[in-house]
Design a protein around this motif. Structure first.
Motif, short mmCIF file in Angstrom:
data_model
loop_
_atom_site.label_atom_id
_atom_site.label_comp_id
_atom_site.label_asym_id
_atom_site.label_seq_id
_atom_site.Cartn_x
_atom_site.Cartn_y
_atom_site.Cartn_z
N TYR A 266 -0.47 11.86 -36.69
CA TYR A 266 -1.75 11.21 -36.97
C TYR A 266 -1.55 10.02 -37.91
O TYR A 266 -0.78 10.10 -38.86
N THR A 267 -2.23 8.95 -37.60
CA THR A 267 -2.17 7.78 -38.46
C THR A 267 -3.55 7.16 -38.55
O THR A 267 -4.39 7.38 -37.69
N SER A 268 -3.76 6.38 -39.60
CA SER A 268 -5.09 5.82 -39.81
C SER A 268 -5.36 4.65 -38.89
O SER A 268 -4.50 3.80 -38.67
N VAL A 390 11.70 -0.56 -45.10
CA VAL A 390 10.68 -0.27 -44.08
C VAL A 390 9.33 -0.02 -44.70
O VAL A 390 9.24 0.45 -45.83
N GLY A 391 8.28 -0.32 -43.96
CA GLY A 391 6.94 0.12 -44.32
C GLY A 391 5.99 -1.00 -44.68
O GLY A 391 4.78 -0.85 -44.56
N GLU A 392 6.51 -2.11 -45.16
CA GLU A 392 5.66 -3.22 -45.55
C GLU A 392 6.56 -4.44 -45.69
O GLU A 392 7.79 -4.30 -45.75
N PRO A 393 5.97 -5.61 -45.77
CA PRO A 393 6.82 -6.79 -45.97
C PRO A 393 7.57 -6.65 -47.30
O PRO A 393 7.01 -6.19 -48.29
N VAL A 414 18.91 -4.50 -43.86
CA VAL A 414 18.12 -4.59 -42.63
C VAL A 414 16.66 -4.32 -42.96
O VAL A 414 16.31 -3.24 -43.43
N ASP A 415 15.81 -5.31 -42.75
CA ASP A 415 14.37 -5.17 -42.95
C ASP A 415 13.79 -4.82 -41.59
O ASP A 415 13.78 -5.65 -40.68
N THR A 416 13.34 -3.58 -41.45
CA THR A 416 12.99 -3.06 -40.12
C THR A 416 11.48 -2.99 -39.95
O THR A 416 10.80 -2.29 -40.68
N TRP A 417 10.95 -3.72 -38.99
CA TRP A 417 9.52 -3.64 -38.68
C TRP A 417 9.28 -2.72 -37.49
O TRP A 417 9.91 -2.88 -36.44
N TRP A 418 8.38 -1.78 -37.69
CA TRP A 418 7.94 -0.92 -36.60
C TRP A 418 6.71 -0.17 -37.06
O TRP A 418 6.19 -0.43 -38.15
N GLN A 419 6.22 0.75 -36.25
CA GLN A 419 4.97 1.46 -36.54
C GLN A 419 5.05 2.89 -36.01
O GLN A 419 5.87 3.16 -35.13
N THR A 420 4.15 3.72 -36.48
CA THR A 420 4.02 5.06 -35.91
C THR A 420 3.93 4.95 -34.38
O THR A 420 4.54 5.71 -33.64
N GLU A 421 3.17 3.97 -33.93
CA GLU A 421 2.93 3.80 -32.50
C GLU A 421 4.18 3.37 -31.74
O GLU A 421 4.34 3.71 -30.57
N GLY A 505 -1.67 -5.36 -34.61
CA GLY A 505 -2.53 -5.34 -35.79
C GLY A 505 -1.90 -6.01 -37.01
O GLY A 505 -2.41 -5.92 -38.11
N ASP A 506 -0.78 -6.69 -36.81
CA ASP A 506 -0.10 -7.37 -37.91
C ASP A 506 -0.11 -8.88 -37.70
O ASP A 506 0.05 -9.36 -36.58
N GLY A 507 -0.27 -9.61 -38.79
CA GLY A 507 -0.10 -11.06 -38.76
C GLY A 507 1.38 -11.39 -38.92
O GLY A 507 2.12 -10.63 -39.55
N TRP A 517 8.41 -13.49 -39.75
CA TRP A 517 8.00 -13.11 -41.10
C TRP A 517 6.70 -12.33 -40.95
O TRP A 517 5.70 -12.90 -40.52
N LEU A 518 6.72 -11.06 -41.31
CA LEU A 518 5.53 -10.24 -41.17
C LEU A 518 4.62 -10.47 -42.36
O LEU A 518 5.09 -10.55 -43.50
N LEU A 519 3.31 -10.55 -42.09
CA LEU A 519 2.38 -10.93 -43.16
C LEU A 519 1.37 -9.84 -43.49
O LEU A 519 0.41 -10.08 -44.21
N HIS A 531 2.13 3.24 -46.87
CA HIS A 531 1.36 4.19 -46.08
C HIS A 531 0.07 3.56 -45.60
O HIS A 531 -0.59 2.84 -46.34
N ARG A 532 -0.25 3.86 -44.37
CA ARG A 532 -1.46 3.27 -43.79
C ARG A 532 -2.67 4.11 -44.14
O ARG A 532 -2.71 5.29 -43.88
N ILE A 533 -3.67 3.45 -44.69
CA ILE A 533 -4.91 4.14 -45.01
C ILE A 533 -6.03 3.22 -44.58
O ILE A 533 -6.00 2.02 -44.86
O1 PRX Z 1 1.84 -3.50 -41.17
C1 PRX Z 1 3.09 -3.05 -40.68
C2 PRX Z 1 3.80 -2.30 -41.77
O2 PRX Z 1 3.47 -0.94 -41.58
C3 PRX Z 1 2.64 -0.79 -40.42
C4 PRX Z 1 3.00 0.50 -39.73
O3 PRX Z 1 2.71 1.57 -40.56
P1 PRX Z 1 3.14 3.04 -40.14
O4 PRX Z 1 2.68 3.32 -38.76
O5 PRX Z 1 2.67 3.94 -41.21
O6 PRX Z 1 4.71 3.01 -40.10
C5 PRX Z 1 5.43 2.70 -41.25
C6 PRX Z 1 6.91 2.91 -40.99
C7 PRX Z 1 7.43 2.34 -39.75
C8 PRX Z 1 2.91 -2.01 -39.61
O7 PRX Z 1 1.85 -2.28 -38.73
N1 PRX Z 1 5.26 -2.46 -41.71
C9 PRX Z 1 6.17 -1.54 -41.36
N2 PRX Z 1 7.41 -2.03 -41.50
C10 PRX Z 1 7.29 -3.29 -41.94
C11 PRX Z 1 5.92 -3.57 -42.06
N3 PRX Z 1 5.49 -4.79 -42.46
C12 PRX Z 1 6.40 -5.73 -42.74
N4 PRX Z 1 7.73 -5.53 -42.65
C13 PRX Z 1 8.23 -4.34 -42.27
N5 PRX Z 1 9.54 -4.15 -42.21
#
Ligand code: PRX
Length: 655
Positions: A266-268, A390-393, A414-421, A505-507, A517-519, A531-533
């Protein structure tokens, strides 16, 4: 400054960052994945993922790699596998049974060393026990545990039986757990008496009991961790040590369809109701496993890997359990907080186990920065050869600090961008290939297609900004929102339905080299300590309190946690005056959702700024919360409201 102007300013600071850090020749030479992977994937994306899938053991091969009825994907159709077999048994069969799978470090200092052979026995016993408790293929099992090895064992035992698990972070409240139990229609809950946090036992079972009452849960399996007294409900609750320990330590597993559900997490979202993100087996494991191998350059014979996330989040699923274990690695798992019993605990653990790869979040790095570089300097961190974020910029300052004080100016980041989805990493440097840039997640991994597009779906040129989209399906993509295909389509696929893009959902911006560059989020989702809330979730918790008439919640920039939760509330006329409404309301949110959602600040205000259609203007509230100049207020139904709020601010209650 307006929100746009402020993110422009941040971005131009970021883009002034011109340093790049190529990997050393030795690192590049020995890397698991080299630059040719990009070419291979560009030539034949599906074939590339089929190769990745072949890193796993299948009892039956797939006949179709991808069936894409947008937005519904099926990967490796016709293929069969057992996820737990892939993460455990096959390493034992390959002669690596004596390799340590998990070096577990309890917060009080107790430790456990679990080899792959031990893990095979533990998972088999747990699978036998769950079967005895009535769990069958296709059922859902809720896992509400602290960071103890049983959490990983329980997940793998479910996978072994073909039952889906749904892990709920131990910091979530009883209410949050109950909502998830109801939504997933879970049959069994696995929990513990409690765990250790900040030097003290922290109870879990009472919250589990409160959550389970009145649901369809039939059995509760309880791990004894702290030894504190707990109430056990006759006929429903059983102890792990009574039921699991007496089981045979072998278990004959079946293999399941590649699309068999593996877990719901589950995620917000942007409404008060969390989304149950559904992941299935073959595609998910393929990408979790491949990305772990490629992005962390994992050498199972020599590396000691540590992902400092909690198993209750997707990072724990993909990069503590499924990615690392499918690759047969040795890893460290830590129960507690970074400052218990002292602020050097992480570095002490790294020194003790000679950790070579560390994966953590920017908020944690910034906390370490605050505590001071002299703390890590007291420990031998020379074993570290790769760092992940991981998790935010990650801001360039934190990136450089991490590289210098933790990585000894030597370990690639390694700055890793990804999501629960997304289930697994999507955008990241490849450590043996990419010249890294502080603050940029840089490039889509091989086999992944991303872009940054404008409102109309047109790709922005280099130097431009817009919305991050995923333009092709990927193996570990969510399959749907549990029980709600419409919400799945609407949330992720409706915005760019003409193009068939997934809206993240990310800029994001592309720099002059085309690096990403994730914003941050562009919707009403906050990112607090990674954490997403959702703002609406916290608002609905607030208005469920009898003294609150209305509430608006925003995420305000916070130097440590990324964003902090700031709530504006209007009290009911008949609410009792006096007392300390702010701290009462913070406690209320903590009870309703969990301590992670507790607002940093609650401001009692006489009015909220709204548009003529009644929509709360969060942008203005963010300006107030961040003490910026107020931008354009002409769309406000009542422009004087902002003065009322500002006046209220100087006299109003702050917490
Ligand atoms: O906004 C992005 C940010 O975390 C969101 C995903 O959150 P969640 O599903 O809880 O997963 C977190 C762990 C993968 C994204 O939509 N986010 C995650 N990684 C990055 C990031 N923003 C910038 N840089 C990252 N490396």
């Amino acid at each position: 400054m307006t929100e746009e102007a402020s993110s422009e300013a941040t971005l131009s600071n970021l883009l002034r960052e011109e340093r790049t850090f190529p990997p050393s020749a030795a690192f590049a030479e020995a890397a698991n994945v080299k630059a040719d992977a990009y070419e291979r994937a560009a030539d034949d994306r599906i074939g590339f993922w089929e190769d990745a899938a072949k890193r796993l053991a299948w009892s039956e091969p797939w006949h179709t790699a991808l069936e894409w009825n947008a937005p519904f994907a099926k990967w490796f159709v016709g293929g069969k596998l057992n996820v737990a077999y892939n993460c455990v048994d096959r390493h034992v069969e390959a002669g690596n049974g004596d390799r340590v799978a998990i070096h577990w470090e309890g917060e009080p200092g107790d430790t456990r060393t679990i080899t792959y052979r031990d893990l095979q026995k533990d998972v088999s016993k747990a699978a036998n026990a769950l079967h005895e408790l009535g769990v069958r293929t296709g059922d859902r099992v809720m896992i509400y545990l602290p960071m103890i090895p049983e959490a990983a064992v329980a997940m793998l035992a479910c996978a072994r039986l073909g039952a889906a698990h749904s892990v709920v972070f131990g910091g979530f409240s009883a209410d949050s757990l109950r909502n998830r139990i109801d939504d997933a229609q879970a049959k069994v809950v696995i929990t513990a008496d409690g765990g250790y946090r900040r030097g003290k036992p922290s109870a879990l079972k009472p919250a589990a009991d409160e959550a389970i009452a009145g649901t369809g849960v039939e059995k509760v399996l309880v791990v004894r961790r702290t030894g504190e007294d707990v109430a056990m409900t006759e006929g429903r609750d059983v102890w792990w040590h009574d039921v699991v320990d007496r089981q045979p330590d072998t278990h004959e597993y079946s293999t399941f369809d590649a699309e068999n559900p593996l877990f719901i997490l589950y995620t917000s979202g942007t409404t008060a109701k969390p989304k149950g993100i559904l992941h299935t087996s073959g595609g998910y494991l393929t990408q979790a496993s491949y990305t772990h191998h490629a992005v962390f350059d994992l050498k199972p014979e020599t590396d000691i890997y540590w992902c400092a996330a909690d198993i209750g989040w997707v990072t724990g699923h993909s990069y503590i359990v499924y990615g690392p274990l499918s690759n047969g690695v040795t890893q460290v798992m830590y129960e507690g907080t970074p400052d218990t019993p002292h602020q050097g605990r992480f570095w002490e653990i790294i020194q003790k186990y000679k950790v070579t790869i560390l994966y953590t979040a920017p908020t944690t790095i910034r906390t370490f920065m605050k505590w001071g570089a002299d703390i890590p300097a007291k420990f031998d961190l020379s074993s570290l050869r790769l760092l992940g974020s991981v998790g935010e910029p990650i801001n360039p300052e934190a990136w450089i600090w991490y590289r210098h004080h933790i990585g000894g100016d030597n370990a690639p980041i390694v700055d890793t961008w990804w999501q629960t989805e997304t289930g697994a990493i999507m955008v990241s440097p490849l450590p043996g290939v990419t010249a890294t840039k502080p603050g940029s997640a840089q490039k889509a991994l091989p086999g992944i297609s991303v872009d940054v597009v404008d409102e109309s779906g047109k790709p922005v040129p280099n130097g431009g900004g817009g919305y991050l989209v995923l333009t092709e399906p990927w193996p570990s993509m969510l399959r749907t929102i549990w029980g709600d295909d419409e919400r799945f389509k609407d949330t992720y696929w409706s915005r760019y339905s003409d193009q068939g893009y997934y809206f993240a959902g990310d800029g994001a911006k592309k720099d002059d080299d085309g690096d990403l560059w994730l914003l941050g989020r562009v919707d009403d989702v906050m990112n607090v300590s990674g954490h997403r809330i959702s703002t609406t979730e916290v608002e609905s918790a607030l208005v469920s309190h009898p003294s609150v008439a209305e509430a608006a919640v925003v995420g305000a920039t916070d130097p440590t946690t990324g964003q902090g939760i700031v709530a504006f509330v209007i009290l009911r006329g008949d609410a009792e005056q006096g007392g300390d409404p702010a701290s009462e309301l913070r406690a209320h949110v903590s009870r309703e959702i969990g301590p992670i959602a507790k607002p940093r600040q609650i401001l009692v205000v006489p009015e909220l700024p709204k548009t003529r259609s009644g929509k709360i203007m969060r942008r203005l509230l963010r300006d107030v919360a961040e003490k910026r100049d107020l931008g354009d207020v002409t769309t406000l139904a009542d422009p004087t409201v902002m003065n009322l709020i500002s006046d209220g601010l100087s006299s109003g209650k702050q917490d």
